[in-house]
Design an enzyme around this catalytic site. Structure first.
Site, PDB file in Angstrom:
ATOM      1  N   TYR A 140      28.397  33.304 -49.829  1.00 31.34           N
ATOM      2  CA  TYR A 140      27.630  32.323 -50.598  1.00 31.34           C
ATOM      3  C   TYR A 140      26.130  32.556 -50.413  1.00 31.34           C
ATOM      4  O   TYR A 140      25.379  32.702 -51.382  1.00 31.34           O
ATOM      5  CB  TYR A 140      28.015  30.905 -50.166  1.00 31.34           C
ATOM      6  CG  TYR A 140      27.254  29.826 -50.875  1.00 31.34           C
ATOM      7  CD1 TYR A 140      27.673  29.358 -52.114  1.00 31.34           C
ATOM      8  CD2 TYR A 140      26.102  29.268 -50.331  1.00 31.34           C
ATOM      9  CE1 TYR A 140      26.973  28.372 -52.794  1.00 31.34           C
ATOM     10  CE2 TYR A 140      25.398  28.293 -50.992  1.00 31.34           C
ATOM     11  CZ  TYR A 140      25.838  27.838 -52.211  1.00 31.34           C
ATOM     12  OH  TYR A 140      25.122  26.869 -52.874  1.00 31.34           O
ATOM     13  N   LYS A 144      23.374  34.182 -53.190  1.00 32.58           N
ATOM     14  CA  LYS A 144      22.187  33.419 -53.587  1.00 32.58           C
ATOM     15  C   LYS A 144      20.910  34.179 -53.210  1.00 32.58           C
ATOM     16  O   LYS A 144      19.951  34.215 -53.978  1.00 32.58           O
ATOM     17  CB  LYS A 144      22.184  32.040 -52.924  1.00 32.58           C
ATOM     18  CG  LYS A 144      23.310  31.123 -53.375  1.00 32.58           C
ATOM     19  CD  LYS A 144      23.131  30.642 -54.780  1.00 32.58           C
ATOM     20  CE  LYS A 144      24.148  29.574 -55.133  1.00 32.58           C
ATOM     21  NZ  LYS A 144      24.029  29.130 -56.524  1.00 32.58           N
TER      22      LYS A 144
END
Length: 191
Positions: A140, A144
């Site tokens: 994650y 990002k």
């Protein structure tokens, strides 16, 4: 913040295009923009229409483009040609599989930014995550972080990257991992 970002460039009213408008942050952005006098139009790309958007206060500004995915945003470029601000609030779950996660959280925002550049948008705003780092071991945070780095190479006039903490009050969906993380004292949180 949206108005301030646009006012760096112009004192005129503006139009906004949004992906991720049905999520926890996106739906709040839409609510704020609807009430903002300087925002003339909000165009959202969604898989489903929210019931609240059927209310009278949304009808005069909101244009909803329903699509099963964002693989072909380019085909809607004519509808976005006069939009000055592009806002990406997309976010999915790693639990839906790595390939799908990277497609939604990396590729779609990149495609949207490239479309914004092609249409000469003045502002591109991304909702990322605190702790995002391209070299992270966490998928994650790594995704990002890579997105943030790659957006900086697209050369949009004003790129704004927002890095909120953990969302505590999701009305639209429950995420077990976020519930557990909410108990960790050193993780930044947004309520």
């Amino acid at each position: 913040l949206i108005q301030q970002a646009y006012e760096m460039e112009s004192s005129q009213n503006f139009k906004v295009a949004i992906i991720g408008a049905t999520g926890a942050i996106g739906r709040e952005v839409v609510k704020k923009l609807v009430k903002l006098d300087s925002c003339d139009k909000i165009t959202v790309f969604v898989r489903r229409i929210l019931d609240e958007w059927k209310e009278e206060e949304f009808k005069h500004k909101l244009e909803v483009i329903e699509c099963k995915n964002l693989d072909n945003m380019e085909e809607h470029k004519d509808k976005l040609a006069d939009h000055e601000v592009f806002y990406c609030c997309l976010g999915s779950r790693v639990g839906k599989g790595k390939e799908e996660f990277v497609k939604v959280d990396y590729q779609y925002p990149i495609d949207f930014a490239n479309l914004a550049k092609k249409l000469e948008a003045k502002v591109y705003m991304l909702v990322s995550s605190s702790g995002a780092k391209a070299n992270s071991c966490n998928l994650y945070l790594k995704t990002k972080g890579k997105l943030e780095l790659d957006l900086k190479t697209i050369e949009i006039k004003h790129l704004v990257i927002l890095k909120p903490g953990l969302l505590l009050n999701r009305d639209n969906d429950y995420r077990f991992g976020e519930k557990v993380a909410s108990w960790v004292p050193f993780i930044p949180k947004v309520s």
